[in-house]
Design a protein around this motif. Structure first.
Motif, PDB file in Angstrom:
ATOM      1  N   UNK A  30       5.440   9.771  -2.674  1.00 40.48           N
ATOM      2  CA  UNK A  30       5.715   8.482  -3.312  1.00 40.48           C
ATOM      3  C   UNK A  30       6.026   7.378  -2.300  1.00 40.48           C
ATOM      4  N   UNK A  31       5.996   7.723  -1.019  1.00 42.57           N
ATOM      5  CA  UNK A  31       6.216   6.723   0.033  1.00 42.57           C
ATOM      6  C   UNK A  31       5.397   7.128   1.271  1.00 42.57           C
ATOM      7  N   UNK A  32       4.080   7.082   1.149  1.00 40.06           N
ATOM      8  CA  UNK A  32       3.218   7.535   2.240  1.00 40.06           C
ATOM      9  C   UNK A  32       3.252   6.568   3.421  1.00 40.06           C
ATOM     10  N   UNK A  33       2.804   7.054   4.548  1.00 40.75           N
ATOM     11  CA  UNK A  33       2.708   6.215   5.737  1.00 40.75           C
ATOM     12  C   UNK A  33       1.750   5.057   5.496  1.00 40.75           C
ATOM     13  N   UNK A  34       2.153   3.876   5.916  1.00 42.49           N
ATOM     14  CA  UNK A  34       1.262   2.718   5.961  1.00 42.49           C
ATOM     15  C   UNK A  34       0.854   2.540   7.418  1.00 42.49           C
ATOM     16  N   UNK A  35      -0.408   2.792   7.695  1.00 43.44           N
ATOM     17  CA  UNK A  35      -0.891   2.757   9.069  1.00 43.44           C
ATOM     18  C   UNK A  35      -1.641   1.444   9.309  1.00 43.44           C
ATOM     19  N   UNK A  36      -0.991   0.541  10.029  1.00 49.37           N
ATOM     20  CA  UNK A  36      -1.629  -0.730  10.389  1.00 49.37           C
ATOM     21  C   UNK A  36      -1.724  -0.839  11.915  1.00 49.37           C
ATOM     22  N   UNK A  37      -1.941   0.319  12.548  1.00 54.68           N
ATOM     23  CA  UNK A  37      -1.950   0.355  14.005  1.00 54.68           C
ATOM     24  C   UNK A  37      -3.325   0.161  14.616  1.00 54.68           C
ATOM     25  N   UNK A  38      -4.393   0.558  13.914  1.00 57.02           N
ATOM     26  CA  UNK A  38      -5.718   0.568  14.529  1.00 57.02           C
ATOM     27  C   UNK A  38      -6.725  -0.160  13.665  1.00 57.02           C
ATOM     28  N   UNK A  39      -7.581  -0.936  14.330  1.00 59.28           N
ATOM     29  CA  UNK A  39      -8.608  -1.706  13.623  1.00 59.28           C
ATOM     30  C   UNK A  39      -9.866  -0.866  13.483  1.00 59.28           C
ATOM     31  N   UNK A 371      -4.582  -5.082   9.204  1.00 58.25           N
ATOM     32  CA  UNK A 371      -4.432  -4.972   7.756  1.00 58.25           C
ATOM     33  C   UNK A 371      -5.718  -4.643   7.015  1.00 58.25           C
ATOM     34  N   UNK A 372      -6.834  -4.524   7.711  1.00 57.91           N
ATOM     35  CA  UNK A 372      -8.133  -4.468   7.036  1.00 57.91           C
ATOM     36  C   UNK A 372      -8.293  -3.262   6.123  1.00 57.91           C
ATOM     37  N   UNK A 373      -7.544  -2.196   6.361  1.00 55.65           N
ATOM     38  CA  UNK A 373      -7.683  -1.006   5.532  1.00 55.65           C
ATOM     39  C   UNK A 373      -6.695  -0.953   4.373  1.00 55.65           C
ATOM     40  N   UNK A 374      -5.952  -2.026   4.167  1.00 59.57           N
ATOM     41  CA  UNK A 374      -5.024  -2.096   3.043  1.00 59.57           C
ATOM     42  C   UNK A 374      -5.627  -2.939   1.924  1.00 59.57           C
ATOM     43  N   UNK A 375      -5.616  -2.406   0.713  1.00 63.04           N
ATOM     44  CA  UNK A 375      -6.027  -3.237  -0.413  1.00 63.04           C
ATOM     45  C   UNK A 375      -4.859  -4.143  -0.805  1.00 63.04           C
ATOM     46  N   UNK A 376      -5.052  -4.921  -1.844  1.00 62.40           N
ATOM     47  CA  UNK A 376      -4.018  -5.887  -2.234  1.00 62.40           C
ATOM     48  C   UNK A 376      -2.692  -5.207  -2.534  1.00 62.40           C
ATOM     49  N   UNK A 377      -2.735  -4.065  -3.226  1.00 59.29           N
ATOM     50  CA  UNK A 377      -1.503  -3.347  -3.529  1.00 59.29           C
ATOM     51  C   UNK A 377      -0.870  -2.812  -2.254  1.00 59.29           C
ATOM     52  N   UNK A 378      -1.703  -2.328  -1.325  1.00 55.03           N
ATOM     53  CA  UNK A 378      -1.177  -1.839  -0.061  1.00 55.03           C
ATOM     54  C   UNK A 378      -0.491  -2.934   0.733  1.00 55.03           C
ATOM     55  N   UNK A 379      -1.060  -4.142   0.684  1.00 54.74           N
ATOM     56  CA  UNK A 379      -0.451  -5.268   1.383  1.00 54.74           C
ATOM     57  C   UNK A 379       0.884  -5.631   0.740  1.00 54.74           C
ATOM     58  N   UNK A 380       0.933  -5.612  -0.584  1.00 57.11           N
ATOM     59  CA  UNK A 380       2.193  -5.876  -1.278  1.00 57.11           C
ATOM     60  C   UNK A 380       3.246  -4.844  -0.888  1.00 57.11           C
ATOM     61  N   UNK A 381       2.848  -3.574  -0.828  1.00 57.86           N
ATOM     62  CA  UNK A 381       3.787  -2.521  -0.448  1.00 57.86           C
ATOM     63  C   UNK A 381       4.268  -2.703   0.985  1.00 57.86           C
ATOM     64  N   UNK A 382       3.351  -3.091   1.871  1.00 63.22           N
ATOM     65  CA  UNK A 382       3.732  -3.360   3.265  1.00 63.22           C
ATOM     66  C   UNK A 382       4.827  -4.409   3.313  1.00 63.22           C
ATOM     67  N   UNK A 383       4.648  -5.489   2.582  1.00 63.73           N
ATOM     68  CA  UNK A 383       5.642  -6.561   2.597  1.00 63.73           C
ATOM     69  C   UNK A 383       6.936  -6.130   1.908  1.00 63.73           C
ATOM     70  N   UNK A 384       6.824  -5.333   0.866  1.00 63.46           N
ATOM     71  CA  UNK A 384       8.037  -4.829   0.220  1.00 63.46           C
ATOM     72  C   UNK A 384       8.900  -4.078   1.231  1.00 63.46           C
ATOM     73  N   UNK A 385       8.271  -3.201   1.991  1.00 62.22           N
ATOM     74  CA  UNK A 385       9.021  -2.392   2.945  1.00 62.22           C
ATOM     75  C   UNK A 385       9.578  -3.232   4.092  1.00 62.22           C
ATOM     76  N   UNK A 386       8.797  -4.192   4.572  1.00 63.51           N
ATOM     77  CA  UNK A 386       9.292  -5.050   5.649  1.00 63.51           C
ATOM     78  C   UNK A 386      10.479  -5.891   5.173  1.00 63.51           C
ATOM     79  N   UNK A 387      10.417  -6.339   3.928  1.00 62.73           N
ATOM     80  CA  UNK A 387      11.519  -7.145   3.398  1.00 62.73           C
ATOM     81  C   UNK A 387      12.796  -6.329   3.218  1.00 62.73           C
ATOM     82  N   UNK A 388      12.654  -5.009   3.097  1.00 66.15           N
ATOM     83  CA  UNK A 388      13.822  -4.144   2.920  1.00 66.15           C
ATOM     84  C   UNK A 388      14.581  -3.881   4.219  1.00 66.15           C
ATOM     85  N   UNK A 389      13.976  -4.177   5.356  1.00 61.32           N
ATOM     86  CA  UNK A 389      14.612  -3.861   6.636  1.00 61.32           C
ATOM     87  C   UNK A 389      15.920  -4.628   6.786  1.00 61.32           C
ATOM     88  N   UNK A 390      16.983  -3.914   7.140  1.00 62.17           N
ATOM     89  CA  UNK A 390      18.284  -4.563   7.304  1.00 62.17           C
ATOM     90  C   UNK A 390      18.784  -4.438   8.740  1.00 62.17           C
TER      91      UNK A 390
END
Length: 400
Positions: A30-39, A371-390
């Motif tokens: 329910x919280x898989x890796x988001x890989x935005x390391x390689x184009x 970000x090219x391999x993320x669909x719209x939902x994946x991009x939203x999830x990426x931002x959700x997780x980044x916004x959670x960083x404290x």
């Protein structure tokens, strides 16, 4: 004491280094890796292209050595396509096919540089360019970019010496994502021409430029053959990353020198990949237009989501093609935060330090998101997780 080997003269490849950060970590379903390391596209080529490749596998010649500079039909097809895009004359003799665009760069630099020569690379740079220059014994001269991540001709002029052989540009840019304006390319072209240098323009991401038509007119200028070298990759356009097909567009006399490199290092680019690239050029223009539309839509999704991060102190420095280059607001440097981002947020991204000269601390403030391999939902999830960083913010006394 013996001198270091050529490979010891450079650093560990960043992508494999970053992938080690995820070793031994289990990411829940329910919280898989988001890989935005390689184009690199993760999906296979489209079905029609795969069928054409399967048919090519039954042709005996597919499994043999081919011409060193590439299949004649592919050279002709790319020359025709390239010329149409730039509204310029491009003879097939000015096209060489290589085993990927990284090899196109290596072959080109081997053809124009000697030991101790210098090449200007805008920063942040594409790390494999720097690595090859190190291994070839060529000195990399960092060319700082402005606040828009654009190199300026007058900044470059001050860095040119009698040993300078070339200025290298990547547009749309990796890692910055920015699309270099025509006037930027023109100014650097004129500088290179004035100084007797080569201007190498890596256009790996040409097919995903948001602008319609040709992004520059350099190929139409009289005498461009003695200044301009263009590089290209079929990997992103037709999802052929594993088949290693790239290209050089340059004057035939230079390609004669490239041929020496090719014959020694690879003999030829893989035949199956070349057949696939040719089929793609001849049959997939409409499909590729759809791929471009999808990538541009994902870039727009990044831009639309970014105000959420901006409110937390992030800055979007560059966006386009496959990449977003961002400044983070945290107290710790990105070189430390990269592994921490995996553990705390399940995100694998490359720190800006991997794209900057050693000792240049500006890289510590940045990340590149592919970000090219993320669909719209994946991009939203990426931002959700980044916004959670404290994590502690810059200017605080706490450590991350």
């Amino acid at each position: 004491m013996p001198q270091p080997s050529r490979t010891e003269s450079t650093f560990t490849p960043p992508v494999p280094q970053a992938k080690r950060w995820i070793e031994g970590i289990d990411f829940p379903a329910d919280r898989p890796l988001i890989n935005v390391s390689q184009a690199a596209p993760v999906d296979p080529p489209p079905p029609a292209l795969r069928r054409a490749m399967a048919e090519a596998m039954e042709v005996p010649e597919t499994h043999l050595y081919g011409p060193v500079l590439g299949l004649p039909k592919l050279r002709e097809a790319l020359a025709k396509s390239w010329g149409a895009h730039y509204d310029a004359e491009v003879p097939a003799e000015s096209v060489a096919i290589t085993a990927g665009c990284n090899q196109a760069f290596a072959a080109t630099l081997a053809a124009i540089c000697g030991e101790g020569d210098e090449v200007l690379l805008p920063t942040p740079w594409y790390f494999n360019h720097k690595m090859w220059l190190d291994m070839q014994g060529v000195r990399t001269v960092p060319l700082p970019t402005d606040d828009r991540l654009l190199p300026e001709a007058e900044t470059a002029r001050a860095l040119i010496t009698e040993r300078t052989r070339a200025i290298v540009l990547v547009t749309p840019n990796n890692p910055g994502g920015v699309e270099y304006p025509a006037e930027t390319l023109s100014a650097l072209y004129e500088l290179a021409r004035e100084k007797g240098l080569w201007l190498i323009v890596d256009e790996t991401y040409k097919d995903f430029d948001s602008r319609t038509g040709a992004p520059h007119d350099l190929l139409k200028r009289e005498g461009h053959e003695d200044t301009l070298i263009q590089l290209y990759s079929f990997s992103k356009a037709y999802r052929l990353t594993g088949h290693r097909v790239g290209a050089i567009i340059a004057k035939p006399a230079l390609l004669t020198e490239v041929e020496k490199f090719q014959d020694t290092v690879a003999i030829c680019a893989p035949q199956l990949g070349q057949v696939a690239a040719l089929w793609g050029l001849e049959n997939l223009s409409q499909w590729l237009a759809g791929e471009r539309d999808e990538i541009l839509a994902r870039g727009r999704a990044i831009a639309e989501q970014f105000p959420r991060l901006e409110a937390k102190g992030w800055v979007l420095k560059g966006l386009g093609a496959y990449f977003a280059y961002v400044e983070h607001p945290f107290a710790a440097p990105s070189s430390e935060l990269g592994p921490k981002l995996v553990r705390d947020a399940g995100i694998l991204a490359l720190p800006g330090t991997m794209f900057m000269p050693e000792g240049d601390t500006t890289g510590e403030r940045h990340f590149r998101f592919a970000f090219a391999n993320l669909d719209t939902q994946g991009i939203t999830t990426l931002f959700d997780r980044l916004c959670e960083l404290d994590w502690p913010l810059a200017g605080t006394d706490s450590a991350a």
